[in-house]
Design a protein around this motif. Structure first.
Motif, short mmCIF file in Angstrom:
data_model
loop_
_atom_site.label_atom_id
_atom_site.label_comp_id
_atom_site.label_asym_id
_atom_site.label_seq_id
_atom_site.Cartn_x
_atom_site.Cartn_y
_atom_site.Cartn_z
N ASP A 59 -6.57 11.47 5.33
CA ASP A 59 -6.34 12.89 5.04
C ASP A 59 -7.13 13.35 3.82
OD1 ASP A 59 -4.62 13.02 7.18
OD2 ASP A 59 -2.78 13.01 5.96
N LYS A 60 -7.43 12.43 2.91
CA LYS A 60 -8.21 12.75 1.70
C LYS A 60 -9.70 12.53 1.91
CE LYS A 60 -4.42 11.68 -1.42
NZ LYS A 60 -3.88 10.73 -2.40
N GLY A 61 -10.10 12.17 3.14
CA GLY A 61 -11.52 12.03 3.45
C GLY A 61 -12.10 10.65 3.23
N LYS A 62 -11.27 9.65 2.99
CA LYS A 62 -11.77 8.29 2.78
C LYS A 62 -11.96 7.61 4.13
CE LYS A 62 -9.70 7.77 -1.75
NZ LYS A 62 -8.75 7.05 -2.58
N SER A 63 -12.76 6.54 4.13
CA SER A 63 -13.02 5.84 5.39
C SER A 63 -11.82 4.98 5.79
CB SER A 63 -14.27 4.97 5.26
OG SER A 63 -13.97 3.77 4.57
N PHE A 64 -11.67 4.85 7.10
CA PHE A 64 -10.56 4.06 7.65
C PHE A 64 -10.65 2.61 7.18
CE2 PHE A 64 -9.03 1.08 10.84
CZ PHE A 64 -7.71 1.47 10.96
N THR A 65 -11.82 2.03 7.27
CA THR A 65 -12.00 0.62 6.93
C THR A 65 -11.67 0.35 5.47
OG1 THR A 65 -13.76 0.54 8.58
CG2 THR A 65 -13.62 -1.31 7.06
N GLU A 66 -12.20 1.18 4.58
CA GLU A 66 -11.94 1.00 3.15
C GLU A 66 -10.45 1.17 2.84
OE1 GLU A 66 -12.90 3.24 -1.06
OE2 GLU A 66 -14.28 3.54 0.61
N ALA A 67 -9.85 2.19 3.43
CA ALA A 67 -8.42 2.44 3.21
C ALA A 67 -7.58 1.28 3.72
CB ALA A 67 -8.00 3.74 3.88
N ARG A 68 -7.94 0.75 4.86
CA ARG A 68 -7.20 -0.36 5.45
C ARG A 68 -7.29 -1.61 4.57
NH1 ARG A 68 -3.42 -0.86 9.48
NH2 ARG A 68 -3.36 -3.03 10.06
N HIS A 69 -8.48 -1.91 4.06
CA HIS A 69 -8.65 -3.08 3.19
C HIS A 69 -7.85 -2.92 1.90
CE1 HIS A 69 -11.48 -5.34 5.57
NE2 HIS A 69 -12.26 -4.28 5.70
N GLN A 70 -7.88 -1.73 1.31
CA GLN A 70 -7.11 -1.48 0.10
C GLN A 70 -5.61 -1.65 0.35
OE1 GLN A 70 -8.20 2.48 -1.05
NE2 GLN A 70 -9.78 1.78 -2.47
N ALA A 71 -5.15 -1.08 1.45
CA ALA A 71 -3.72 -1.15 1.78
C ALA A 71 -3.28 -2.59 2.05
CB ALA A 71 -3.43 -0.26 2.99
N GLU A 72 -4.09 -3.34 2.77
CA GLU A 72 -3.74 -4.73 3.06
C GLU A 72 -3.73 -5.59 1.81
OE1 GLU A 72 -6.49 -5.76 6.17
OE2 GLU A 72 -5.20 -4.89 7.73
N ALA A 73 -4.60 -5.26 0.85
CA ALA A 73 -4.63 -6.01 -0.41
C ALA A 73 -3.39 -5.72 -1.24
CB ALA A 73 -5.89 -5.66 -1.20
N TYR A 74 -2.90 -4.51 -1.17
CA TYR A 74 -1.74 -4.10 -1.97
C TYR A 74 -0.42 -4.44 -1.29
CZ TYR A 74 1.28 -1.12 -4.84
OH TYR A 74 2.27 -0.67 -5.67
N TYR A 75 -0.34 -4.19 0.01
CA TYR A 75 0.91 -4.36 0.74
C TYR A 75 0.95 -5.67 1.53
CZ TYR A 75 1.98 0.46 -0.41
OH TYR A 75 2.25 1.62 -1.08
N ASN A 76 1.20 -6.75 0.80
CA ASN A 76 1.48 -8.05 1.41
C ASN A 76 2.50 -8.72 0.51
OD1 ASN A 76 0.09 -10.05 -0.49
ND2 ASN A 76 -1.61 -8.65 0.00
N ILE A 77 3.20 -9.70 1.01
CA ILE A 77 4.34 -10.28 0.30
C ILE A 77 3.95 -10.86 -1.06
CG2 ILE A 77 4.25 -12.54 1.42
CD1 ILE A 77 7.46 -10.60 0.50
N THR A 78 2.83 -11.53 -1.14
CA THR A 78 2.43 -12.14 -2.40
C THR A 78 2.09 -11.08 -3.45
OG1 THR A 78 1.58 -14.05 -1.20
CG2 THR A 78 0.83 -13.77 -3.47
N ALA A 79 1.18 -10.19 -3.10
CA ALA A 79 0.75 -9.16 -4.05
C ALA A 79 1.91 -8.26 -4.45
CB ALA A 79 -0.38 -8.33 -3.46
N TYR A 80 2.72 -7.88 -3.48
CA TYR A 80 3.81 -6.95 -3.77
C TYR A 80 4.88 -7.60 -4.65
CZ TYR A 80 6.59 -2.77 -2.85
OH TYR A 80 7.28 -1.60 -2.99
N THR A 81 5.19 -8.85 -4.41
CA THR A 81 6.18 -9.56 -5.23
C THR A 81 5.67 -9.72 -6.66
OG1 THR A 81 7.04 -10.72 -3.29
CG2 THR A 81 7.56 -11.67 -5.44
N VAL A 82 4.39 -10.05 -6.81
CA VAL A 82 3.81 -10.16 -8.15
C VAL A 82 3.85 -8.79 -8.86
CG1 VAL A 82 1.64 -10.54 -9.41
CG2 VAL A 82 2.37 -12.17 -7.66
#
Length: 186
Positions: free
Chosen positions: A118-141
């Motif tokens: 919605d903010k004009g960013k690419s799907f691939t970049e947004a997906r990689h960022q989201a997967e890096a942030y939203y996973n059990i290890t990263a989120y718990t840390v």
């Protein structure tokens, strides 16, 4: 162990209330149907550590230090509470994300990608960022670090507010005498 009973008890209270708050968010749909409101609702949960930390520091001052507490003693108490909360955050996150809401990360990734597109960013970049942030290890840390930092800030603020010297306690007792005497005469 009795020396740290208040810190352990209130650290547990904070952790338990935040765990219940996570479950309520899930049950009320803020982690799926109304995910766009998740960050606001999650932030409202700060009321628990704020309230419990303040009460714990006052309780420590009154029950353990007989009404007199230094900034350092209050700050140490707050830091221990933050440490207890940080330790309890790890199993709470694991239990919640594996047993109660295993779809949490999938939903959050989808929402992050949707907002990024919605903010004009690419799907691939947004997906990689989201997967890096939203996973059990990263989120718990991240939650553990956030808990420790928030607890340290609350300890700093409330330690300043609850500190009381012997002379301040004596002055408070002097001010209270007339009301106590009037109450006893009634």
């Amino acid at each position: 162990m009795k020396t740290y009973a208040i810190e352990i008890r209130y650290g547990f209270y904070i952790s338990a209330s935040l765990f219940i708050w996570m479950m309520l968010q899930y049950l009320l749909g803020f982690q799926n149907e109304y995910v766009s409101y998740y960050s606001i609702v999650k932030t409202l949960g700060l009321i628990f550590p704020i309230a419990f930390t303040f009460v714990a520091l006052r309780k420590k001052r009154e029950e353990f230090y007989d009404g007199v507490i230094s900034f350092q003693q209050a700050f140490k108490t707050g830091i221990i509470i933050a440490g207890v909360c940080t330790l309890l955050t790890i199993p709470a996150q694991l239990v919640f994300h594996y047993s109660i809401n295993p779809r949490f990360f999938d939903v959050m990734i989808e929402e992050h990608v949707k907002q990024a597109i919605d903010k004009g960013k690419s799907f691939t970049e947004a997906r990689h960022q989201a997967e890096a942030y939203y996973n059990i290890t990263a989120y718990t840390v991240q939650e553990s670090i956030g808990t420790l930092v928030t607890g340290a800030l609350l300890a700093l603020i409330f330690a300043w507010g609850v500190k009381r010297s012997e002379s301040e306690l004596d002055a408070l007792k002097e001010r209270m005498k007339p009301s106590v005497l009037n109450h006893n005469e009634s």
